[in-house]
Every structure is written in structure tokens, then in C-alpha cells.
Design an enzyme around this catalytic site. Structure first.
Site, PDB file in Angstrom:
ATOM      1  N   ALA A  63     -35.692  -1.088 -48.695  1.00 57.10           N
ATOM      2  CA  ALA A  63     -36.369  -0.376 -47.610  1.00 57.10           C
ATOM      3  C   ALA A  63     -36.045   1.109 -47.741  1.00 57.10           C
ATOM      4  O   ALA A  63     -35.035   1.479 -48.336  1.00 57.10           O
ATOM      5  CB  ALA A  63     -35.879  -0.919 -46.275  1.00 57.10           C
ATOM      6  N   GLY A 102     -34.560  -4.875 -49.840  1.00 60.79           N
ATOM      7  CA  GLY A 102     -35.961  -5.227 -49.638  1.00 60.79           C
ATOM      8  C   GLY A 102     -36.710  -5.353 -50.960  1.00 60.79           C
ATOM      9  O   GLY A 102     -37.705  -6.076 -51.044  1.00 60.79           O
ATOM     10  N   GLU A 105     -35.965  -8.767 -52.056  1.00 61.54           N
ATOM     11  CA  GLU A 105     -36.662  -9.671 -51.126  1.00 61.54           C
ATOM     12  C   GLU A 105     -38.158  -9.736 -51.459  1.00 61.54           C
ATOM     13  O   GLU A 105     -38.774 -10.797 -51.387  1.00 61.54           O
ATOM     14  CB  GLU A 105     -36.440  -9.199 -49.684  1.00 61.54           C
ATOM     15  CG  GLU A 105     -34.988  -9.373 -49.258  1.00 61.54           C
ATOM     16  CD  GLU A 105     -34.712  -8.769 -47.890  1.00 61.54           C
ATOM     17  OE1 GLU A 105     -34.779  -7.527 -47.764  1.00 61.54           O
ATOM     18  OE2 GLU A 105     -34.434  -9.528 -46.954  1.00 61.54           O
ATOM     19  N   GLU A 125     -27.423  -4.697 -48.589  1.00 64.80           N
ATOM     20  CA  GLU A 125     -27.533  -4.243 -47.195  1.00 64.80           C
ATOM     21  C   GLU A 125     -26.192  -4.201 -46.483  1.00 64.80           C
ATOM     22  O   GLU A 125     -25.965  -3.371 -45.603  1.00 64.80           O
ATOM     23  CB  GLU A 125     -28.490  -5.160 -46.420  1.00 64.80           C
ATOM     24  CG  GLU A 125     -29.964  -4.954 -46.737  1.00 64.80           C
ATOM     25  CD  GLU A 125     -30.440  -5.753 -47.936  1.00 64.80           C
ATOM     26  OE1 GLU A 125     -29.596  -6.252 -48.714  1.00 64.80           O
ATOM     27  OE2 GLU A 125     -31.670  -5.891 -48.095  1.00 64.80           O
TER      28      GLU A 125
HETATM   29  N1  3HC Z   1     -34.218   4.644 -49.344  1.00 57.78           N
HETATM   30  C1  3HC Z   1     -34.382   5.968 -49.372  1.00 57.78           C
HETATM   31  N2  3HC Z   1     -33.836   6.781 -50.290  1.00 57.78           N
HETATM   32  C2  3HC Z   1     -33.073   6.202 -51.232  1.00 57.78           C
HETATM   33  C3  3HC Z   1     -32.850   4.827 -51.267  1.00 57.78           C
HETATM   34  C4  3HC Z   1     -33.463   4.019 -50.272  1.00 57.78           C
HETATM   35  N3  3HC Z   1     -33.317   2.686 -50.239  1.00 57.78           N
HETATM   36  N4  3HC Z   1     -32.056   4.540 -52.318  1.00 57.78           N
HETATM   37  C5  3HC Z   1     -31.796   5.716 -52.921  1.00 57.78           C
HETATM   38  N5  3HC Z   1     -32.405   6.718 -52.265  1.00 57.78           N
HETATM   39  C6  3HC Z   1     -32.401   8.133 -52.619  1.00 57.78           C
HETATM   40  C7  3HC Z   1     -31.010   8.728 -52.575  1.00 57.78           C
HETATM   41  O1  3HC Z   1     -30.665   9.135 -51.267  1.00 57.78           O
HETATM   42  C8  3HC Z   1     -31.132   9.872 -53.534  1.00 57.78           C
HETATM   43  O2  3HC Z   1     -31.772  10.926 -52.862  1.00 57.78           O
HETATM   44  P1  3HC Z   1     -31.431  12.455 -53.227  1.00 57.78           P
HETATM   45  O3  3HC Z   1     -31.765  12.602 -54.678  1.00 57.78           O
HETATM   46  O4  3HC Z   1     -32.279  13.215 -52.299  1.00 57.78           O
HETATM   47  O5  3HC Z   1     -29.961  12.582 -52.971  1.00 57.78           O
HETATM   48  C9  3HC Z   1     -32.100   9.345 -54.586  1.00 57.78           C
HETATM   49  O6  3HC Z   1     -32.783   8.241 -53.968  1.00 57.78           O
HETATM   50  C10 3HC Z   1     -31.427   8.852 -55.846  1.00 57.78           C
HETATM   51  O7  3HC Z   1     -30.396   7.950 -55.485  1.00 57.78           O
HETATM   52  P2  3HC Z   1     -28.983   7.926 -56.239  1.00 57.78           P
HETATM   53  O8  3HC Z   1     -28.464   9.303 -56.371  1.00 57.78           O
HETATM   54  O9  3HC Z   1     -28.160   6.922 -55.525  1.00 57.78           O
HETATM   55  O10 3HC Z   1     -29.459   7.423 -57.677  1.00 57.78           O
HETATM   56  P3  3HC Z   1     -28.773   6.383 -58.667  1.00 57.78           P
HETATM   57  O11 3HC Z   1     -29.650   6.319 -59.847  1.00 57.78           O
HETATM   58  O12 3HC Z   1     -27.330   6.695 -58.823  1.00 57.78           O
HETATM   59  O13 3HC Z   1     -28.822   4.966 -57.928  1.00 57.78           O
HETATM   60  C11 3HC Z   1     -29.805   3.173 -56.711  1.00 57.78           C
HETATM   61  C12 3HC Z   1     -30.043   4.372 -57.662  1.00 57.78           C
HETATM   62  C13 3HC Z   1     -28.978   2.112 -57.407  1.00 57.78           C
HETATM   63  C14 3HC Z   1     -31.140   2.632 -56.308  1.00 57.78           C
HETATM   64  C15 3HC Z   1     -29.005   3.664 -55.480  1.00 57.78           C
HETATM   65  O14 3HC Z   1     -29.675   4.791 -54.932  1.00 57.78           O
HETATM   66  C16 3HC Z   1     -28.852   2.677 -54.377  1.00 57.78           C
HETATM   67  O15 3HC Z   1     -27.972   1.858 -54.413  1.00 57.78           O
HETATM   68  N6  3HC Z   1     -29.697   2.780 -53.327  1.00 57.78           N
HETATM   69  C17 3HC Z   1     -29.586   2.004 -52.130  1.00 57.78           C
HETATM   70  C18 3HC Z   1     -30.091   0.611 -52.309  1.00 57.78           C
HETATM   71  C19 3HC Z   1     -30.011  -0.141 -51.017  1.00 57.78           C
HETATM   72  O16 3HC Z   1     -29.041  -0.082 -50.281  1.00 57.78           O
HETATM   73  N7  3HC Z   1     -31.071  -0.889 -50.695  1.00 57.78           N
HETATM   74  C20 3HC Z   1     -31.134  -1.643 -49.497  1.00 57.78           C
HETATM   75  C21 3HC Z   1     -31.833  -0.839 -48.452  1.00 57.78           C
HETATM   76  S1  3HC Z   1     -31.821  -1.623 -46.860  1.00 57.78           S
HETATM   77  C22 3HC Z   1     -33.042  -2.786 -46.982  1.00 57.78           C
HETATM   78  O17 3HC Z   1     -33.629  -2.958 -48.011  1.00 57.78           O
HETATM   79  C23 3HC Z   1     -33.310  -3.540 -45.721  1.00 57.78           C
HETATM   80  C24 3HC Z   1     -34.184  -4.717 -45.988  1.00 57.78           C
HETATM   81  O18 3HC Z   1     -33.414  -5.868 -46.156  1.00 57.78           O
HETATM   82  C25 3HC Z   1     -35.142  -4.928 -44.869  1.00 57.78           C
END
Ligand code: 3HC
Ligand code: NAI
Length: 687
Positions: A63, A102, A105, A125
């Protein structure tokens, strides 16, 4: 058609490509692209199967976290998922990079999944204080079973594509670099073989064995009680998986939605989401933009093979960068090398490294006894005794020995980096690289920017930190830099408080209950009372304990007594020493007794110090201070760090209590100007 979606047709297979940089988060543009693409393909009679693939570096990363807290724009994630799952044409998810949250998912909604070997899949998450809220808690157990689902969702651990294949999360591995072609071929095979639409929701076989066995969940809770302590999300996750087992799918989904909503609004999740962004902010420096040229670091010299030097050297060799390690004499060098070897061998014993890798790392270390060996190094890190004279002497020599373009770094904890830099001919090359102990383990690296450090050197250090797996927080020069300066009041107040009535054990328990791994007295007993802040000229409580040989765990007694197994018990001897010292200082009993008052006395001064660190420009932003406290001192993540926590308490409350304590105990509690102003203006640190 859509900014982020491209549709192409390959015979009977429609390929929907989503490209929404940087990580294909499932924000509104992506959801619209998916909605449009799937509707178009559904309505196109020429298309019989659909491949969903992403452009850029990764499959959907989850998400869009930046949308959290804002009203959800249509179509929602569930609307898109329904179109896919209810469709009558098979959908194949083609996965590269990371399929997370997500994103995974969404892949689980698809009827089949193909991934390249380098792909990674997970439901992270929990790290945001949430649970997978788009069916992940109901679908994953139906594929991998309850035990694996509990483990994967509460840990947020990522699976490699191969592991995912073994667990059945992925149906087939594609060739690396051949994802699109292989996924299309897979879809064609589905059609040729007339394979059915597999809907994960309909599966029962993997959850059936857990029905009517509540002990599975009870055991899991018990085994993980320690690591889940204080976090809200793990318990809600366990409940969703209980629901997956006990309830029909639709009801399980409702339960997931309720438990997700409960987390979404929680302080713990808000704090953890703050930490997610704060961690990514630390690398952003306004006057050192991301495209600042950096220097190559292909070789490193480390001076001093003691507690810190050895760990520092390990960071570089573990990242494949050769290190020349310099000591004063052969015995010290041998000691240092043997500790490094022992650390690597322990890792190998735990199965996290092979013996060949141990030898490869050791082979990257060149032992040396003279600074002359460092003439060709790109970076030199000094980690000798904490003495200005010794450090200045070394930096003066390095000014002569090192290449003129080498970076010269000091690991000093408290000394004035600018004074160290002035000992060289090239102060713009000097920087602080302040590692935390154990340096090979702790993720925090304070990069200390001196008055004259060049931007190129700062940019190189920030990049290098990432390369060796550290989170770098930039600090300006001051006594203790960010983390140590920030946390100093906690120790000072603990030692003051113990004179007023509360015992070390009571104070430690309050701090433990707040979420730290241990209290201040347990910590100092562990480190050694003679190690931190020796002060020979003034009588101190610690000095009195040291004078009685109560140095901490190493002497089986400090603030606590210890048995053979290092188990602490309250110490009558220490209690007498404390009482005597209190008497000599004229401190009467009657200090705070309630847990809340003890916490206020110990932690509000930390917030105050954080405000000073911010107003003096030592830290760039409040989030950096939070990261330093979390990564350097184990401040509990689910409070968001001291500055975020202060926002949740309310800055006016903190100012008012500081003023009360100032009236009672003196100006050490005087609120920082910034803190008072922000409180008066209704501002928050986390804005
Ligand atoms: N939403 C919005 N922005 C995101 C994001 C997300 N899910 N994931 C990463 N970003 C952004 C970061 O904030 C960063 O922004 P910036 O350049 O402005 O600082 C940019 O994307 C790049 O991210 P990283 O610097 O972390 O890049 P990496 O290549 O090191 O890592 C990644 C990539 C492995 C995808 C890492 O960003 C990550 O772990 N992201 C989070 C993943 C996550 O937690 N997903 C679950 C979200 S909650 C969800 O899905 C709810 C659902 O169940 C309903
Ligand atoms: P230590 O005493 O364990 O190691 C220092 C080593 O430097 C010794 O092995 C000594 O022989 C060697 N040394 C001294 N002078 C030398 C010289 N001229 N040439 C080569 N080697 C020399 O000390 P520790 O704890 O490793 O501390 C080192 C530095 O790191 C200090 O500045 C300290 O403040 C800082 N630091 C320490 C932390 C800790 O938790 N121990 C945490 C963060 C920083």
C-alpha cells in the site's frame, strides 16, 4: 490509457504492466491503472489469460504509506482485488524485486504466481505496527499452513523466491531476466492444459489440521512473549490467523478488517510509521544533495584493535573492503585479531556464515604495527584511547603519512572533533564516524560533520554507511554528539533519584516497563562502573561504589549483587553506600514514588536535551534524534523515539512538568527555548 499502466496483447495473453516509480506502491494512480487494465482485458474477447507485471526495480512494494491517514480515493484496494479474483480469465502475477505487503496480497489474489530467483516476498506490515489488511492474513495460511503463516506475518520476514516456491507461494520460477517471456509462456500453458482458476480463498487443506487446536496459538504466544513485548500488532495478527482457521473466509476477512482498523489508529502504529519515514530521511542533507560526488572507498585503515576498532574493521571486511589494522604492539594486535576471529566463528556456528567465508573475511585483514602502512588507504578510522593528546598526535602523523585525498575519521565518543582536525594539515578531510558498541552489530552510525569537513567527505561517509549496512545520522560537533548527549540525563537523573528513595531495582523496572531492554543501573553494572564517566576530583555515588570495588557484573557486584549465573538481586551493601552518600549530600528521602513520576523525572529531561540538540543545529531534524535513540540506545520503536513520544504526551505537559522539576531540583530542568516556543505555538516535533 493511464499514467502508470500499459497494456499489450501477445496472442491470447494480455500483459498489463504497471510502472509507478520508485517502488510501484499501490497508490491511487496504480489502483486506477489496475482497475482500468483488468476491466479492459475482461471485456476483450480475444484475451484468454492475463499476466500482471511491474516496470522499474520491483513488483508492488505494498500500500502507499504516504496515503495513510488521508481519505481513501476510489477505487480502493479491495475493489481492485475483487475484479481480479472474481474474473473468469486466469491471472498470472509475474514477480521481480520485492513483493511486499499489499503487493504480495495482490499476488495472492492472482490465480498463479511466477517469480525470478532474485525476487523476495513478504508481509512486512508488522514493522509499521499494522497487519496485512487486504486478505493476507486469510490467504497466506491457506497456502503455507498456520505455523509458517504465524512466523512470517508476525516477523515480517522476507522469503527468497526459492523458499516461496517450496512453500507453494510461488508456482514456478522464471529465468532471471526472462520474467515477461516466461510468465507469458506459463499463461499459455495454463490455457493449453485447460487448468482451473485457483482461488486461494477456497483452499482448506493447509488450515484444516489446526482446527480445534488452540494450543498452537497459545504456544506461539508464549514462545514469543519477550520479542512481542510492548508491540500491539503481533497479538492482532495472531487473532486474524485464529480467525482464518475458525471462521469461513468472508467472516475471517471481516475480522481482519476490524483488527486492522484497531491498529491503524493506534499510537504504536503511528509511531512505527513515523520511524519508517524517519529512517529514510536521515540520509537527506539539504546542502549535500544526493548527487554530490563521492570518493571511492576501496581500502580502509583502522587504528586500534580494541573493543571498537575490531568491530569497526569487521564492518568493512564483511562488506568485502580490505582493512589494514594497526596496533601499538604485537600482543595487542594478536588479541584484537583473535576477538575478530572468534566473533566470525560464532556467527558460523549459528549457521549464518560458512567457514570459508570466515577465512575470506580474516584474509581481508592485514595486521600492521606502524601508521606508515596506511599510506595508500582511501579511508582511515582511528579508534584509540579517548584522549585528545593521543588522538591529536595520531592525526598529526596521519597528515604526513596518508594520501592527501584520504578521508581521516575518528571514532571519538566525546572529544572535540574540530580540535582533532586542526592537528592535521587537511581539516576538510576529517570526519567523525561514531560507531556504537558492539560496532559490528549496532546499526547506528553517527557521521560527525566538523566545522571544516568537506561536502564530498560527508557525502562519501553517508554512502559508505549504507554500504556497510548502517543507518547514518548526521551530527554536528558537541560533547557526546546526538545519542550519548541525549541519553546522558537519564543516567544523571537515575543516580540523583536513587538518593531520594526509589531503589535501583524500582527505577530499572520502570524503564524496562516503558520498553527498554534494561534499566540504567543494570546497564551500568554490565558496562562497568569504572568505565563510564570517571570523575576523579569530585565525590560521586559511582566513585563511592568503585572505591568499595563494586565495579558491576565483572566483580559480582555493583548497584546489584550477582550470583554465578549473573542473576541480579538487590544489594544491601549498595543500599548502604547509597544511603551514606545521600546523607553526605544532604539529600532527604521523599522523591517520586509512582511509576509515572519516575518516568517523568528520567525521560522528560531527554526530550529537553533533544530540543537543545535541535535548536543548536547539532541534529538536522527531530526524526534523526529519534533514530539515534532507537538504534543507539534501544529506545522502544513503538513509542516512535523521544521526540515523537513527546508529541504524543503533549509538549505543554512536558514544559509544565519540567518547570515544576526546575523549581524543586534546579536549572538542569529549565525547558529549552525551542521546546517552550513550540509548546506555546501548539507545534509538534513530528510535523
Ligand atoms: N509506500 C510509499 N512509499 C514507499 C513505500 C510504500 N509502501 N515503500 C517505499 N517507499 C518510498 C520510500 O519512502 C522512498 O522514498 P524517498 O526516495 O522519497 O525517500 C522510496 O520509496 C524508496 O524506498 P527505499 O529507500 O526504502 O528503497 P529500497 O530500494 O532500499 O527498498 C523497499 C525498497 C524494499 C520496497 C522498501 O522501500 C520497503 O521495505 N518498503 C516498505 C514496504 C512495506 O512496508 N510494505 C507494506 C506497506 S503496508 C500495506 O501494504 C498494507 C496492506 O496490507 C493493506
Ligand atoms: P580500547 O581501550 O578497547 O581500545 C583502544 C585500542 O587502541 C587499544 O587496543 C590500544 O592498544 C590501541 N591504541 C592506543 N594507542 C594507539 C596508537 N597510538 N596506535 C595504535 N593503537 C593504539 O578502547 P575502545 O573502547 O575501543 O575505544 C576506542 C575509541 O572508541 C575511544 O575514542 C572511545 O571513546 C570510542 N568509543 C568507544 C565506545 C565503547 O563503547 N567502548 C563506543 C563508541 C566510541
Amino acid at each position: 490509457m493511464s499514467e502508470v499502466a500499459t497494456m499489450t496483447i501477445e496472442g491470447e495473453v494480455g500483459v498489463l504492466t504497471i510502472d509507478s516509480p520508485p517502488v510501484n506502491a499501490l497508490g491511487i494512480a496504480t489502483r486506477r491503472g489496475l482497475d482500468r487494465g483488468f476491466r479492459d482485458f475482461a471485456g476483450n474477447p480475444a484475451i484468454r489469460a492475463i499476466v500482471l507485471i511491474c516496470g522499474g526495480r520491483t513488483f508492488f512494494a505494498g500500500a502507499d504509506i504516504t496515503e495513510f491517514g488521508k481519505p481513501m480515493q476510489e477505487p480502493g484496494l479491495q475493489d481492485v482485488f475483487d475484479i481480479i479474483e472474481d474474473g473468469v480469465k486466469p491471472v498470472v502475477a509475474a514477480i521481480h524485486g520485492t513483493a511486499l505487503g499489499g503487493g504480495l496480497e495482490l499476488a495472492l489474489i492472482c490465480h498463479y504466481r511466477v517469480a525470478v530467483p532474485s525476487a523476495r516476498l513478504g508481509l512486512p506490515e508488522v514493522h509499521l505496527g499494522l497487519l496485512p489488511g487486504a486478505g493476507g492474513t486469510q490467504r497466506l495460511p491457506r497456502i503455507v499452513g498456520v505455523d509458517a503463516a504465524l512466523d512470517l506475518i508476525t516477523s515480517g520476514r522476507q522469503l527468497s523466491a526459492t523458499q516461496a516456491r517450496e512453500l507453494g507461494v510461488v508456482d514456478e520460477l522464471a529465468g532471471e531476466g526472462r520474467l515477461r517471456e516466461d510468465a507469458i509462456a506459463f499463461a499459455r500453458r495454463l490455457l493449453a492444459e485447460d487448468r482451473p482458476l485457483l482461488r486461494v480463498r477456497d483452499r482448506q487443506d493447509m488450515i484444516e489440521p489446526a482446527r480445534g487446536k488452540p494450543e498452537i496459538f497459545a504456544d506461539f504466544r508464549r514462545r514469543n512473549a519477550r520479542s512481542f513485548r510492548g508491540f500491539k500488532a503481533p497479538e492482532n495478527i495472531i487473532k486474524t490467523i485464529e480467525a482464518a482457521v475458525a471462521l469461513p473466509f468472508e467472516e475471517g476477512m471481516k475480522r481482519e478488517a476490524e483488527l486492522f482498523a484497531d491498529l491503524y489508529e493506534s499510537t504504536e502504529s503511528l509511531a512505527q510509521r513515523h520511524v519508517f519515514f524517519a529512517e529514510r530521511q536521515t540520509s537527506k542533507i539539504a546542502d549535500v544533495p544526493a548527487d554530490t560526488p563521492t570518493l571511492p572507498v576501496r581500502s580502509v585503515g583502522v587504528i586500534g584493535a580494541g573493543t571498537m576498532g575490531g568491530g569497526i574493521a569487521m564492518n568493512f571486511v564483511s562488506a568485502g573492503i580490505p582493512v589494514t589494522l594497526v596496533e601499538m604492539d604485537q600482543a595487542a594486535l594478536d588479541r584484537g585479531l583473535s576477538v575478530i576471529r572468534k566473533n566470525y566463528e560464532n556467527t558460523a556456528k549459528k549457521g549464518r556464515m560458512t567457514q570459508a567465508q570466515v577465512e575470506a573475511c580474516m584474509g581481508l585483514i592485514t595486521p600492521a604495527l606502524s601508521l606508515d602502512s596506511l599510506a595508500e588507504m582511501d579511508l582511515i578510522v582511528e579508534a584509540v584511547f579517548e584522549s585528545m593528546a593521543v588522538k591529536q598526535d595520531i592525526f598529526a602523523k596521519l597528515g604526513r603519512v596518508a594520501r592527501p585525498d584520504a578521508i581521516l575519521a575518528s571514532n571519538t565518543s566525546f572529544l572535540d572533533l574540530d580540535a582533532i582536525a586542526e592537528a592535521t594539515t587537511l581539516p576538510e578531510r576529517v570526519i567523525g564516524l561514531h560507531f556504537f558498541s558492539p560496532a559490528n552489530v549496532m546499526r547506528l552510525l553517527e557521521v560527525v560533520r566538523g566545522a571544516r569537513t568537506s561536502k564530498q567527505v560527508v557525502a562519501t561517509a553517508m554512502k559508505l554507511a549504507r554500504q556497510i549496512g548502517k543507518i547514518a545520522v548526521l551530527s554536528r560537533v558537541c560533547n557526546g554528539f546526538i545519542a550519548n548527549r541525549l541519553m546522558a540525563p537519564r543516567m544523571a537523573q537515575s543516580e540523583a533519584l536513587v538518593l531520594e528513595g526509589p531503589t535501583p531495582a524500582e527505577i530499572d523496572r520502570v524503564i524496562y516497563d516503558y520498553g527498554f531492554a534494561m534499566g540504567p543501573f543494570q546497564m551500568i553494572d554490565l558496562v562497568g562502573l569504572d568505565v563510564i564517566g570517571r570523575d576523579a576530583n569530585v565525590r560521586t555515588l559511582r566513585g563511592d561504589l568503585v572505591a568499595r570495588d563494586r565495579l558491576g557484573q565483572k566483580k559480582n557486584g555493583g548497584f546489584y549483587d550477582y550470583d554465578e549465573a549473573r542473576k541480579p538481586t538487590p544489594s544491601p551493601v549498595a543500599a548502604t553506600i547509597i544511603a551514606d552518600f545521600a546523607k553526605s549530600e544532604g539529600v532527604a528521602a521523599g522523591g517520586p514514588q509512582s511509576d509515572a513520576d519516575i518516568l517523568t523525572r528520567l525521560l522528560y529531561p531527554i526530550v529537553n536535551e533533544g530540543a537543545r540538540i535541535l535548536e543548536e543545529g547539532i541534529a538536522l531534524r527531530a526524526g534523526d534524534i529519534d533514530m539515534a535513540a532507537i538504534l543507539g540506545y534501544g529506545w522502544p520503536v513503538y513509542t516512535g523515539g523521544p521526540m515523537f513520544w513527546a508529541d504524543t504526551v503533549g509538549l505543554p505537559t512536558i514544559v509544565a512538568r519540567l518547570k515544576e522539576m526546575q523549581a524543586a531540583h534546579g536549572d538542569a530542568f529549565a525547558p529549552a527555548h525551542l521546546l517552550e516556543t513550540m509548546a506555546a505555538e501548539g507545534k509538534r516535533f513530528s510535523e
